[in-house]
Design an enzyme around this catalytic site. Sequence first.
Site, PDB file in Angstrom:
ATOM      1  N   ILE A  99      39.310  25.327  29.025  1.00 27.24           N
ATOM      2  CA  ILE A  99      40.637  24.773  29.313  1.00 27.24           C
ATOM      3  C   ILE A  99      40.587  23.869  30.544  1.00 27.24           C
ATOM      4  CG2 ILE A  99      43.057  25.330  29.821  1.00 27.24           C
ATOM      5  CD1 ILE A  99      42.575  28.051  28.418  1.00 27.24           C
ATOM      6  N   THR A 130      29.101  29.164  35.798  1.00 29.01           N
ATOM      7  CA  THR A 130      28.585  30.363  35.132  1.00 29.01           C
ATOM      8  C   THR A 130      28.118  29.964  33.728  1.00 29.01           C
ATOM      9  OG1 THR A 130      30.656  30.957  34.028  1.00 29.01           O
ATOM     10  CG2 THR A 130      30.371  31.743  36.300  1.00 29.01           C
ATOM     11  N   SER A 166      36.511  35.082  31.339  1.00 33.58           N
ATOM     12  CA  SER A 166      37.600  34.966  30.359  1.00 33.58           C
ATOM     13  C   SER A 166      37.353  35.665  29.032  1.00 33.58           C
ATOM     14  CB  SER A 166      37.865  33.479  30.090  1.00 33.58           C
ATOM     15  OG  SER A 166      36.797  32.926  29.344  1.00 33.58           O
ATOM     16  N   THR A 210      47.287  34.637  31.155  1.00 35.36           N
ATOM     17  CA  THR A 210      47.205  34.864  29.720  1.00 35.36           C
ATOM     18  C   THR A 210      48.354  35.730  29.219  1.00 35.36           C
ATOM     19  OG1 THR A 210      45.892  36.050  28.065  1.00 35.36           O
ATOM     20  CG2 THR A 210      45.600  36.748  30.311  1.00 35.36           C
ATOM     21  N   ASP A 211      48.645  35.633  27.919  1.00 37.79           N
ATOM     22  CA  ASP A 211      49.651  36.532  27.332  1.00 37.79           C
ATOM     23  C   ASP A 211      49.103  37.955  27.188  1.00 37.79           C
ATOM     24  OD1 ASP A 211      47.868  36.072  25.254  1.00 37.79           O
ATOM     25  OD2 ASP A 211      49.373  35.496  23.778  1.00 37.79           O
ATOM     26  N   GLU A 212      47.782  38.109  27.358  1.00 41.44           N
ATOM     27  CA  GLU A 212      47.197  39.444  27.178  1.00 41.44           C
ATOM     28  C   GLU A 212      47.678  40.427  28.243  1.00 41.44           C
ATOM     29  OE1 GLU A 212      43.098  39.601  25.989  1.00 41.44           O
ATOM     30  OE2 GLU A 212      43.161  37.550  25.247  1.00 41.44           O
ATOM     31  N   TYR A 214      39.596  42.786  31.072  1.00 41.80           N
ATOM     32  CA  TYR A 214      39.955  41.371  31.288  1.00 41.80           C
ATOM     33  C   TYR A 214      41.444  41.229  31.590  1.00 41.80           C
ATOM     34  CZ  TYR A 214      41.507  36.674  29.963  1.00 41.80           C
ATOM     35  OH  TYR A 214      42.123  35.443  29.944  1.00 41.80           O
ATOM     36  N   LYS A 253      43.465  39.993  35.019  1.00 39.19           N
ATOM     37  CA  LYS A 253      44.388  38.854  35.072  1.00 39.19           C
ATOM     38  C   LYS A 253      45.775  39.312  35.545  1.00 39.19           C
ATOM     39  CE  LYS A 253      43.745  35.118  33.998  1.00 39.19           C
ATOM     40  NZ  LYS A 253      43.200  33.951  34.762  1.00 39.19           N
TER      41      LYS A 253
END
Length: 355
Positions: free
Chosen positions: A17, A40, A89, A138-140, A163, A167
Site C-alpha cells: 500500500i 523487510t 502486516s 485495518t478493519d481487523e 496482528y 494494530k
Amino acid sequence: MRFRGSTIFVTGGAGFIGSAVVRHLINDTHARVVNIDKLTYAANLDSLSSTAGNPHYAFEQASICDADFIRKLFEKYNPDAVMNLAAESHVDRSIDGPDEFIQTNIVGTFTMLQESLRYWRSQSPEKRAKFRFLHVSTDEVFGSLGDDGLFTEMTAYAPNSPYSASKASSDHLVRAWRETYDLPTLVTNCSNNYGPYHFPEKLIPHMIIKGLAGDALPVYGDGKNIRDWLFVEDHAKALTLVLERGIVGESYNVGGRNERTNLHVVESICDLLDEVSPQKGSNRRSLISFVKDRPGHDRRYAIDATKLERELGWHAEEHFESGIEKTVHWYVKQRPWWEAILERGYAASRVGLTH
Ligand SMILES: NC(=O)c1ccc[n+]([C@@H]2O[C@H](COP(=O)([O-])OP(=O)(O)OC[C@H]3O[C@@H](n4cnc5c(N)ncnc54)[C@H](O)[C@@H]3O)[C@@H](O)[C@H]2O)c1
C-alpha cells in the site's frame, strides 16, 4: 496544486500500500515524499521504479523503532505530515512469530508518535496548525462479523490475532497522543486491499501465481470466509484525501463495498486465467482444494465507508470485477516483478497453522 510545497513522510513506502501511496503522491500531486522503510522481506523498491530520479522523491532506509535516526530525519526534512504505514502486516506470520509485530506495530508507532510530538512542539504556530499524523490501520481491529452488519467508526475493538491486536494497540496510542498531547492525528481503518505490486504470499497474488503455473490452489476451511475487497489505488486516494481534508482526532473507515467469499475470489481468478492464459484440457477451478483452516480465522469483515463518502466525497472507483481483472492482467504481464521475489528465496508456502 495539491500539497504544493509540502513534504510528507511515508513510512513503509516500499510495501504494497505504501508504494501505491508514494506513486499517487508523486504522479498526481505536488508533494515532496520521503519514503522511510526498513526494507523487510515485504519491501520491494522495484515497485517504485517509476519515481527514480524524481526530485520530489527521497528514500531513507530506517526502522520506525529507531528513535535517534527518525529524529534526524525530522531535522533534515522538516515534514508537514507523516503517513504511518510501516508495519508487519501478514496475519499468518503473526501466528508463527508475533515478536516483530509487537516491535514494529506497537513500539514503532509509539516511536513515530514521540518523535512527531517532539518535532511538532518545536515548530511555529503556523506549521503546528498544518501538521498531520495519519495512522493507517485495518478493519481487523474490530474482530469478526456475523452474517449481517457492517463495521462503522463506532464499532468496539475486538482483535482476534496477534496482528490485529498489535494494530489495535497502535490505534489506541495514536488516539491517546491526540487526547493527551494535542498532536494532530487521524486514523483510517481499511478492508482487505488487492491490486498490482502485492507480495506473492497474500491470497490473491498467491492464487494468480499458483494458477498460472497449474499448481494446486489451497483454500482455507470451507472457503466461505468473507472479505470486503478494496483496490489499492482507491485506498491510496482515500488516504491522501483524509490527510488533506479529514477532521483531526477522527477515524475514517475505508472500504470498497465489495464483499466476496474467499472461494468466489479464487474462482474469479481461475476464470480470468483461463481466458488470458488457457491450459490445455482442464480449467483452473479443478486445481482448487480445501485445507485445514487458520486458527482464529475471522469469518466476515465488511466496512461501512459512509462517513468517508459523505464527509470527504470519496468513492471507490473500482468494483471487484474490474479490479480483479486489472490485477490478474498485471500479474500475467509483470512476471519479472514477482519472479524476482520468488528467486530471492520466498517459498510461496503456507504459514500460520500453529501445529
Ligand atoms: N494489505 C492490506 O490489505 C491492509 C489492510 C488494512 C490495513 N493495512 C495496513 O496498511 C499498512 C500497509 O500494509 P501493506 O499491505 O502495504 O504492508 P506490507 O507488508 O506490504 O509493507 C509493509 C512495509 O513496511 C516496512 N516495514 C516493516 N517494518 C518496518 C520498520 N520497523 N520500520 C520501517 N519500515 C518497516 C516493510 O519493509 C514494508 O515495506 C499496514 O500498516 C497494514 O497494517 C493493510
